[in-house]
Motif scaffolding. Structure first.
Motif, mmCIF file in Angstrom:
data_model
loop_
_atom_site.group_PDB
_atom_site.id
_atom_site.type_symbol
_atom_site.label_atom_id
_atom_site.label_comp_id
_atom_site.label_asym_id
_atom_site.label_seq_id
_atom_site.Cartn_x
_atom_site.Cartn_y
_atom_site.Cartn_z
ATOM 1 N N HIS A 1 -3.583 -1.215 -13.166
ATOM 2 C CA HIS A 1 -2.813 0.019 -12.983
ATOM 3 C C HIS A 1 -3.400 1.132 -13.854
ATOM 4 C CE1 HIS A 1 0.538 2.539 -11.982
ATOM 5 N NE2 HIS A 1 0.757 2.767 -13.253
ATOM 6 N N ALA B 1 -8.980 8.395 -8.396
ATOM 7 C CA ALA B 1 -7.837 7.615 -7.911
ATOM 8 C C ALA B 1 -8.153 6.935 -6.576
ATOM 9 C CB ALA B 1 -6.618 8.517 -7.769
ATOM 10 N N LYS B 2 -8.815 7.671 -5.693
ATOM 11 C CA LYS B 2 -9.194 7.094 -4.396
ATOM 12 C C LYS B 2 -10.086 5.868 -4.605
ATOM 13 C CE LYS B 2 -11.482 8.178 -0.040
ATOM 14 N NZ LYS B 2 -12.338 9.128 0.674
ATOM 15 N N GLU C 1 -8.033 2.935 -6.017
ATOM 16 C CA GLU C 1 -7.237 2.268 -4.976
ATOM 17 C C GLU C 1 -8.120 1.470 -4.026
ATOM 18 O OE1 GLU C 1 -5.103 5.741 -3.673
ATOM 19 O OE2 GLU C 1 -3.418 5.296 -5.034
ATOM 20 N N GLU C 2 -9.301 1.991 -3.704
ATOM 21 C CA GLU C 2 -10.243 1.240 -2.865
ATOM 22 C C GLU C 2 -10.667 -0.049 -3.556
ATOM 23 O OE1 GLU C 2 -13.444 3.964 -2.124
ATOM 24 O OE2 GLU C 2 -12.329 5.078 -0.589
ATOM 25 N N THR D 1 -3.882 0.304 -8.651
ATOM 26 C CA THR D 1 -2.807 1.256 -8.358
ATOM 27 C C THR D 1 -2.929 2.437 -9.310
ATOM 28 O OG1 THR D 1 -1.291 0.129 -9.862
ATOM 29 C CG2 THR D 1 -1.234 -0.540 -7.537
ATOM 30 N N VAL D 2 -2.379 3.590 -8.883
ATOM 31 C CA VAL D 2 -2.529 4.827 -9.638
ATOM 32 C C VAL D 2 -1.194 5.560 -9.698
ATOM 33 C CG1 VAL D 2 -3.707 7.064 -9.713
ATOM 34 C CG2 VAL D 2 -4.927 5.051 -8.876
ATOM 35 N N GLU D 3 -0.917 6.173 -10.835
ATOM 36 C CA GLU D 3 0.186 7.128 -10.953
ATOM 37 C C GLU D 3 -0.297 8.307 -11.779
ATOM 38 O OE1 GLU D 3 3.644 6.449 -13.551
ATOM 39 O OE2 GLU D 3 2.602 4.659 -14.266
ATOM 40 N N ARG E 1 -13.778 3.133 -8.611
ATOM 41 C CA ARG E 1 -13.993 1.749 -8.168
ATOM 42 C C ARG E 1 -14.456 0.878 -9.318
ATOM 43 N NH1 ARG E 1 -15.763 4.483 -3.660
ATOM 44 N NH2 ARG E 1 -17.947 4.428 -4.304
ATOM 45 N N ALA F 1 -11.573 -0.014 -11.517
ATOM 46 C CA ALA F 1 -10.740 -1.038 -10.864
ATOM 47 C C ALA F 1 -11.347 -2.422 -10.978
ATOM 48 C CB ALA F 1 -10.520 -0.681 -9.397
#
Length: 191
Positions: free
Chosen positions: A2, A24-25, A28-29, A33-35, A184, A187
């Motif tokens: 996150h 963020a994109k 998520e890819e 998750t992002v906030e 990415r 993540a």
């Protein structure tokens, strides 16, 4: 994984925010998750240096910062996005960072280490209008000690010089793609 993205620019949809959206994109890819937290719309009093946090690790000022502490503590990764103003972070970003004196107290005065086994990481995304050789030096140093106070590792930064007008970063598709790749890699643990 996150990611909490802290938007430190007073300008909505400015260059640092556009790049943060691309990070963020990519995040998520990559399965994360992002906030977001937009600092400019919040009520954040400056740190008063009162020492109120020295016994509890909690800030005594009651404003929007209380919820930010909870969200920052819950995040696995934090990305602070701030343009450079006068060779430093924005006032909004600096006020946010200064209020983490409470977390410095938690770590150094109360010896209350936090989520060490999880190897939490922090990042800086910054855009500058000028191309000075040292334009990011102050911001990088501030971020290193900010994340250290939170028991996080300052893992990496995404820095871009020579971008000023609102939305001008859209004219640099290679930088937008680099921002997505940066997300990415956050993540997947490569950054």
């Amino acid at each position: 994984m996150h990611l909490l993205i802290v938007l430190g620019s007073p300008r909505k949809n400015g260059n640092s925010e556009i790049l943060a959206q691309h990070v963020a994109k990519g995040m998520e890819e990559g399965g994360g998750t992002v906030e977001y937290i937009r600092l400019n719309g919040l009520t954040l009093s400056p740190c008063q240096g009162c020492g109120g946090c020295e016994k509890t690790g909690e800030c005594v000022i009651k404003d929007d910062m209380g919820a930010i502490y909870e969200r920052a503590d819950a995040a696995d990764r934090i990305l602070v996005a701030s343009p450079v103003y006068f060779y430093a972070l924005t006032a909004q970003t600096k006020a946010f960072i200064d209020r983490f004196q409470a977390r410095w107290s938690r770590r150094y005065l109360l010896d209350n280490r936090f989520r060490l086994e999880e190897q939490r990481r922090g990042y800086l995304l910054s855009v500058a209008a000028t191309k000075g050789a040292k334009v990011f030096d102050c911001s990088l140093l501030t971020m290193r000690y900010f994340y250290e106070a939170m028991d996080m590792t300052f893992a990496d930064s995404f820095l871009l010089k020579g971008v000023d007008q609102r939305g001008a970063v859209r004219n640099f598709p290679e930088e937008l793609a680099r921002a997505e790749a940066f997300g990415r890699e956050i993540a997947t643990g490569l950054r």
